[in-house]
Motif scaffolding. Structure first.
Motif, short mmCIF file in Angstrom:
data_model
loop_
_atom_site.label_atom_id
_atom_site.label_comp_id
_atom_site.label_asym_id
_atom_site.label_seq_id
_atom_site.Cartn_x
_atom_site.Cartn_y
_atom_site.Cartn_z
N LYS A 284 0.82 -1.21 0.00
CA LYS A 284 0.00 0.00 0.00
C LYS A 284 0.86 1.26 0.00
CE LYS A 284 -4.42 1.10 0.22
NZ LYS A 284 -5.46 0.41 0.95
N ASN A 285 2.03 1.18 0.66
CA ASN A 285 2.90 2.35 0.74
C ASN A 285 4.01 2.35 -0.30
OD1 ASN A 285 1.98 4.01 3.12
ND2 ASN A 285 2.11 2.00 4.09
N ASN A 286 3.91 1.41 -1.24
CA ASN A 286 4.91 1.32 -2.32
C ASN A 286 6.33 1.20 -1.78
OD1 ASN A 286 2.84 1.62 -4.17
ND2 ASN A 286 3.09 3.84 -4.30
N LEU B 159 -1.79 4.99 5.51
CA LEU B 159 -0.49 5.31 4.93
C LEU B 159 0.61 4.71 5.82
CD1 LEU B 159 -1.29 8.88 3.60
CD2 LEU B 159 -1.29 6.71 2.35
C1 LIG Z 1 1.75 3.83 -4.79
O1 LIG Z 1 1.89 3.78 -6.20
C2 LIG Z 1 0.65 3.89 -6.89
C3 LIG Z 1 0.91 3.68 -8.37
O2 LIG Z 1 2.07 4.35 -8.75
C4 LIG Z 1 0.03 5.25 -6.60
O3 LIG Z 1 -1.23 5.32 -7.22
C5 LIG Z 1 -0.17 5.41 -5.10
O4 LIG Z 1 -0.64 6.67 -4.77
C6 LIG Z 1 1.13 5.17 -4.37
N1 LIG Z 1 0.87 5.14 -2.92
C7 LIG Z 1 1.58 5.83 -2.06
C8 LIG Z 1 1.17 5.72 -0.62
O5 LIG Z 1 2.52 6.50 -2.36
#
Ligand SMILES: *[C@@H]1O[C@H](CO)[C@@H](O)[C@H](O)[C@H]1NC(C)=O
Ligand SMILES: *[C@@H]1O[C@H](CO)[C@@H](O)[C@H](O)[C@H]1NC(C)=O
Ligand SMILES: *[C@@H]1O[C@H](CO)[C@@H](O)[C@H](O)[C@H]1NC(C)=O
Ligand SMILES: *[C@@H]1O[C@H](CO)[C@@H](O)[C@H](O)[C@H]1NC(C)=O
Ligand SMILES: *[C@@H]1O[C@H](CO)[C@@H](O)[C@H](O)[C@H]1NC(C)=O
Ligand SMILES: *[C@@H]1O[C@H](CO)[C@@H](O)[C@H](O)[C@H]1NC(C)=O
Ligand SMILES: *[C@@H]1O[C@H](CO)[C@@H](O)[C@H](O)[C@H]1NC(C)=O
Ligand SMILES: *[C@@H]1O[C@H](CO)[C@@H](O)[C@H](O)[C@H]1NC(C)=O
Ligand SMILES: *[C@@H]1O[C@H](CO)[C@@H](O)[C@H](O)[C@H]1NC(C)=O
Ligand SMILES: *[C@@H]1O[C@H](CO)[C@@H](O)[C@H](O)[C@H]1NC(C)=O
Ligand SMILES: *[C@@H]1O[C@H](CO)[C@@H](O)[C@H](O)[C@H]1NC(C)=O
Ligand SMILES: CC(=O)N[C@H]1CO[C@H](CO)[C@@H](O)[C@@H]1O
Length: 633
Positions: A322-324, A448
C-alpha cells in the motif's frame, strides 16, 4: 561519542540500487525497517590493543572449574573470503590419554578479527551433527577477540567416535570494503572424574551393536555399555528378567544420549544446515532408529537472516504494498519452526530473538554482545511418546519448516536417542495425540505509513505414549503451552517504530508407571519479551539519525521432581540499551550508546548475579556476586 570514517562505497547497497532504482528517500531515512548496519572503525587511534568482547549470558560456574584432564585442538581456520565455499573441516578422534567416559566436555571457540566486517553466522558440526551455532562480533581496526565456552557433554556419543569429521562454516566476504578476516580456533576440553576413572580403568568402549549403513546413507552407531549402566543404575535389573525390576527413573536428559542422528543437510557444500527460503520450503531427512530406543529428544538449532533477520519486527505485506515500499522484510511478525515426523506434527519452536552484533544499533553490542549472540540457544522437543511409530525397523523422516518464513532460515537438528543395554528391542505405543493447528489472530490497522499490527498466537499440545523396556513399562506425557504476542506500531509517518514481542512456553514432561504413579516430572518455563522503540530523524545527504531504546529479557525456570525430591533453577537475563547513531546507507557515521546487563541465576545450591555496563565501546563495570564456592570467571 563514537566517531567513524564512512566508506564512500558500499557494495551491497549499490547492488540494491541497481535492482531497485525507485528506492524512496522516505524508506531509506526512516525507522520503518529494523535493519543491520556496519560499524566502520576509526582510522585514528587505531594503535590501541585488541579488545575483548563478551556475552555474559552463560557463566562459567555452570561449567567445570579447574584445568581439564586433556585439551584437544580440533580445528584452526582463517575465514577470509569464504562466501560460497564448503565448511572448513578436520578429522577428529578422542584424545588417547583421556578416553571416555567424561564427566564433562567443553567446546572452546576463540575468535580474533581486525578491520571492517559485518556480523556473520557460523556453526560447528561433528559428523554432521551441530554442536554450536554462533555469530561474530563486528570488528574494529585495532581488533576484537572473544571466547565461547559451551558444555557439549550431551554430545558424548559423537565425541567418542574416532576418525569423525569436525566442520565449521562461517560465510565471510573479504574485499576492499570488508577487510575483517575471522581467525578461529576450536578445541575441546575433556574433564574426567576421579571416581569414574577408578571404576572404568580401561575406558574401553564395549561395542553393543552397529546399525547397518542404509542405502540412503544412514547411521553407524557405537554404544558404550558401561556408560549406560552407570547412568540408569540397572544394577538391580536381571538382564533376562527385566520386567520384574523396580523401575529406577530415567533422568530427563541429564545424561548424554547413546546415539545422535544428525537431521541435517547431507549435501554439506553450503554447510550442514538446511537453508529455508519460504514456508513451503520444508527439508527432510530419512533415518532409522535402533529397536531398543527407550527415549528420544529432537534438538533444533535455528537462526534467521536476510529478510527474516528481524522477523519479530516485520510488518505485513499489505502495508508494504500500500505504501509502495521496496523492502522484502514483510510477512508479518510471527514465525514458528515446525518439526514433523512422517508428515505428522511433533513439536514446534517460536525462537528466542537473538540480535546479531550489526542489528538495530551496532553501538549497543560493543563490547557486550546481545543475549545469545555467541551461543545461540537450541530447543528440545521430546519425541519419546512417538517411539511407538518409529520402532518398526523402517525408514522414517523428520521435516523442518518455518511457518510464514521468508528468505532465509538456517535450521537443522540432532536426534538424541537413549538405548536399552539389556534388550535388543523394546515395545512402545503412542496413546494420546492432541496437536491442534496453532491459532493465530491478526489485527492490522493502518493509514499510509502510520499503523498498528497486532498478532496473538497460541497452541496447547498433549502427547502420551508408553515404552516397555528393561526399566519397566513407563508412560511419558508431554504437555506444552505456547503463547506469542506481538505489537508493531508506526507513528510519525513511519519515523517512529515500536516493537513489543513476547514469547512464552511451558513444557511438562511426566514419566509414570500407572495413571497416578508419577516417577518424575520436569517442568520448563520460559518467557522472552523484547521491546524496541526507534525514532528516526532524516538528515542531509541521505543520512538519518536514529534513536533507539531496547529491553530484552530471557526468563527461564526449570523444576524437576524425582524420588520425591524437587530441584529448581531459575534464570533472568536482561539487557537495557539506549543510544543514537547517524547513518548513511548501512554505515554508522557516528553515535553514542550504552548497554546494561543483569544476569541472575539461582538453584538449590546458591545464587549468582552478574551486572555489566558498557558505553561507546568501553566496558565500564563488570561485577559479580556469587554464593557458590567456586565461581571463577
Ligand atoms: C503507490 O503507487 C501507486 C501507483 O504508482 C500510486 O497510485 C499510489 O498513490 C502510491 N501510494 C503511495 C502511498 O505513495
Ligand atoms: C589459535 O591458536 C594459535 C596456536 O596456539 C595461536 O597462535 C592463535 O593466536 C590462536 N588464535 C586465536 C584466535 O585464538
Ligand atoms: C578415516 O576416514 C577416512 C574417510 O572417511 C578414511 O579414508 C580412512 O581410511 C579412515 N581412517 C581410519 C583409520 O579409519
Ligand atoms: C519456496 O522455496 C523453494 C526453494 O527455494 C522454491 O523451490 C519454491 O518455488 C518456493 N516457493 C514459493 C511459493 O515461493
Ligand atoms: C516422509 O514421510 C511421509 C509419510 O511416510 C511420506 O509421505 C513422505 O513422502 C516422506 N518424505 C520424504 C521426503 O521422504
Ligand atoms: C527391528 O525390528 C524389526 C521388526 O519390528 C525387524 O524387522 C528388524 O530386523 C529389527 N532390527 C534389528 C537390527 O534387529
Ligand atoms: C504398558 O502400560 C500401558 C498402560 O499404562 C498398557 O496399556 C500397555 O499394554 C502396557 N504395555 C505392555 C507391553 O505391557
Ligand atoms: C501519522 O501520525 C502522526 C502522529 O504520530 C500524525 O502527526 C500524522 O499526521 C499521521 N499521518 C497521517 C498521514 O495520518
Ligand atoms: C527512550 O527513553 C527515554 C527515557 O525514557 C525517552 O525520553 C525517549 O523518548 C525514548 N526514546 C524512544 C525512541 O522511544
Ligand atoms: C552534504 O553534502 C554537501 C555537498 O557534498 C556538503 O557541502 C555538506 O556539508 C554535506 N552535509 C553534511 C551534513 O554532511
Ligand atoms: C564493579 O566493577 C568495577 C570495574 O569492573 C570496579 O571498579 C568496581 O569496584 C566494582 N564494584 C563493586 C561494588 O564491586
Ligand atoms: C502472514 C503472511 O503474510 N503469510 C504469508 C507469508 O508469505 C507466504 C508466501 O511467501 C504467504 O503464502 C503467506 O500467506
Amino acid at each position: 561519542m563514537f566517531n567513524v570514517n564512512p566508506y564512500p562505497l558500499f557494495q551491497l547497497f549499490l547492488l540494491f540500487l541497481l535492482f531497485h532504482p525507485n528506492v524512496s528517500a522516505r524508506e531509506s531515512a526512516s525507522a520503518l525497517l529494523t535493519d543491520r548496519f556496519i560499524l566502520h572503525s576509526p582510522s585514528s587511534g587505531s594503535s590501541s590493543a585488541p579488545q575483548e568482547y563478551i556475552d555474559p549470558t552463560r557463566p562459567s560456574l555452570l561449567l567445570p572449574d579447574g584445568p581439564p584432564s586433556c585439551s584437544l585442538p580440533v580445528l584452526r581456520h582463517d575465514f577470509a573470503n569464504t562466501y560460497g565455499s564448503p565448511p572448513a573441516s578436520a578429522t577428529y578422534s578422542p584424545p588417547a590419554d583421556c578416553p571416555a567416559p567424561w564427566a564433562h566436555v567443553v567446546l572452546d571457540l576463540s575468535v580474533a578479527c581486525a578491520g571492517d566486517q559485518y556480523d556473520r553466522i557460523a556453526a560447528v558440526w561433528l559428523d554432521g551433527a551441530e554442536l554450536l551455532r554462533t555469530s561474530t562480533a563486528e570488528p574494529t581496526e585495532s581488533g576484537v577477540f572473544w571466547r565461547v565456552r559451551k558444555d557439549v557433554t550431551r554430545y558424548s556419543a559423537l565425541l567418542r567416535r574416532s576418525n569423525a569429521s569436525v566442520a565449521m562454516m562461517l560465510e565471510n566476504i573479504v574485499n576492499d570494503v570488508y577487510t575483517g578476516v575471522y581467525h578461529v580456533n576450536v578445541s575441546l576440553d575433556f574433564y574426567q572424574e576421579e571416581e569414574k576413572r577408578r571404576r572404568r580403568p580401561s575406558g574401553e568402549p564395549l561395542a553393543l551393536g552397529f546399525f547397518p549403513q542404509d542405502s540412503s546413507g544412514l547411521i553407524t552407531a557405537e554404544v558404550e555399555l558401561g556408560r549406560i549402566e552407570e547412568r540408569l543404575d540397572f544394577s538391580s535389573v536381571e538382564a533376562g528378567n527385566p520386567l520384574t525390576s523396580k523401575a529406577k527413573v530415567p533422568s530427563l536428559y541429564e545424561e548424554p544420549a547413546d546415539l545422535i542422528i544428525p537431521i541435517s543437510n547431507e549435501d554439506s557444500a553450503g554447510g550442514f544446515w538446511f537453508r529455508i527460503q519460504n514456508e513451503s520450503d520444508a527439508h527432510f531427512k530419512n533415518f532409522k532408529i535402533p529397536n531398543n530406543t527407550y527415549m528420544a529428544v529432537l534438538e533444533i538449532y535455528v537462526s534467521y537472516h536476510s529478510n527474516d533477520e528481524f522477523w519479530y519486527s516485520n510488518p505485513p505485506d499489505e502495508y508494504i504494498k500500500k505504501n509502495n515500499l521496496t523492502t522484502g522484510r514483510g510477512n508479518g511478525s510471527f514465525r514458528e519452526v515446525v518439526a514433523k515426523i512422517d508428515g505428522q506434527f511433533v513439536g514446534s519452536v517460536v525462537p528466542f530473538p537473538v540480535i546479531f552484533t550489526g542489528g538495530i544499533n551496532p553501538l549497543f553490542w560493543a563490547p557486550v554482545v546481545s543475549l545469545g549472540a555467541f551461543d545461540l540457544p537450541s530447543y528440545n522437543v521430546d519425541l519419546t511418546p512417538f517411539l511407538g511409530l518409529l520402532l518398526d525397523g523402517q525408514l522414517h523422516n523428520v521435516s523442518l519448516g518455518v511457518t510464514d518464513g521468508i528468505d532465509f532460515w538456517l535450521v537443522d537438528a540432532n536426534l538424541h536417542l537413549w538405548l536399552d543395554p539389556h534388550l535388543d528391542s523394546v515395545t512402545a505405543e503412542l496413546v494420546s495425540y492432541k496437536a491442534p493447528e496453532i491459532s493465530v489472530s491478526r489485527r492490522y490497522m493502518f493509514h499510509l505509513l502510520n499503523g498498528t499490527f497486532k498478532i496473538e498466537a497460541g497452541r496447547k499440545i498433549h502427547f502420551s505414549g508408553w515404552v516397555n523396556s528393561s526399566l519397566g513399562n513407563l508412560t511419558t506425557d508431554v504437555d506444552q503451552k505456547l503463547k506469542y504476542k506481538s505489537l508493531i506500531e508506526f507513528m510519525n509517518d513511519g519515523n517512529y517504530k515500536g516493537v513489543h514481542m513476547k514469547g512464552k512456553v511451558k513444557t511438562d514432561v511426566r514419566i509414570r508407571t500407572g495413571p497416578k504413579a508419577i516417577l518424575s516430572q520436569g517442568t520448563y518455563k520460559s518467557k522472552y519479551p523484547l521491546l524496541i522503540a526507534t525514532l528516526a530523524l532524516p538528515g542531509e545527504n541521505n543520512t538519518y539519525t536514529s534513536k533507539t531504546n531496547l529491553t530484552h529479557t530471557l526468563y527461564e525456570e526449570y523444576t524437576l521432581l524425582r524420588d520425591k525430591v524437587v530441584t529448581t533453577s531459575a534464570l533472568v537475563d536482561r539487557q537495557d540499551a539506549e543510544g543514537w547513531m547517524l547513518v548513511q546507507d548501512h554505515s554508522v557515521l557516528s553515535g553514542s550508546a550504552g548497554t546494561r546487563q543483569t544476569y541472575q541465576y539461582r538453584d538449590d545450591n546458591g545464587s549468582y548475579l552478574r551486572k555489566v555496563s558498557a558505553r561507546d565501546g568501553v566496558l565500564l563495570s563488570d561485577n559479580t556476586t556469587s554464593s557458590y564456592l567456586v565461581a571463577s570467571l
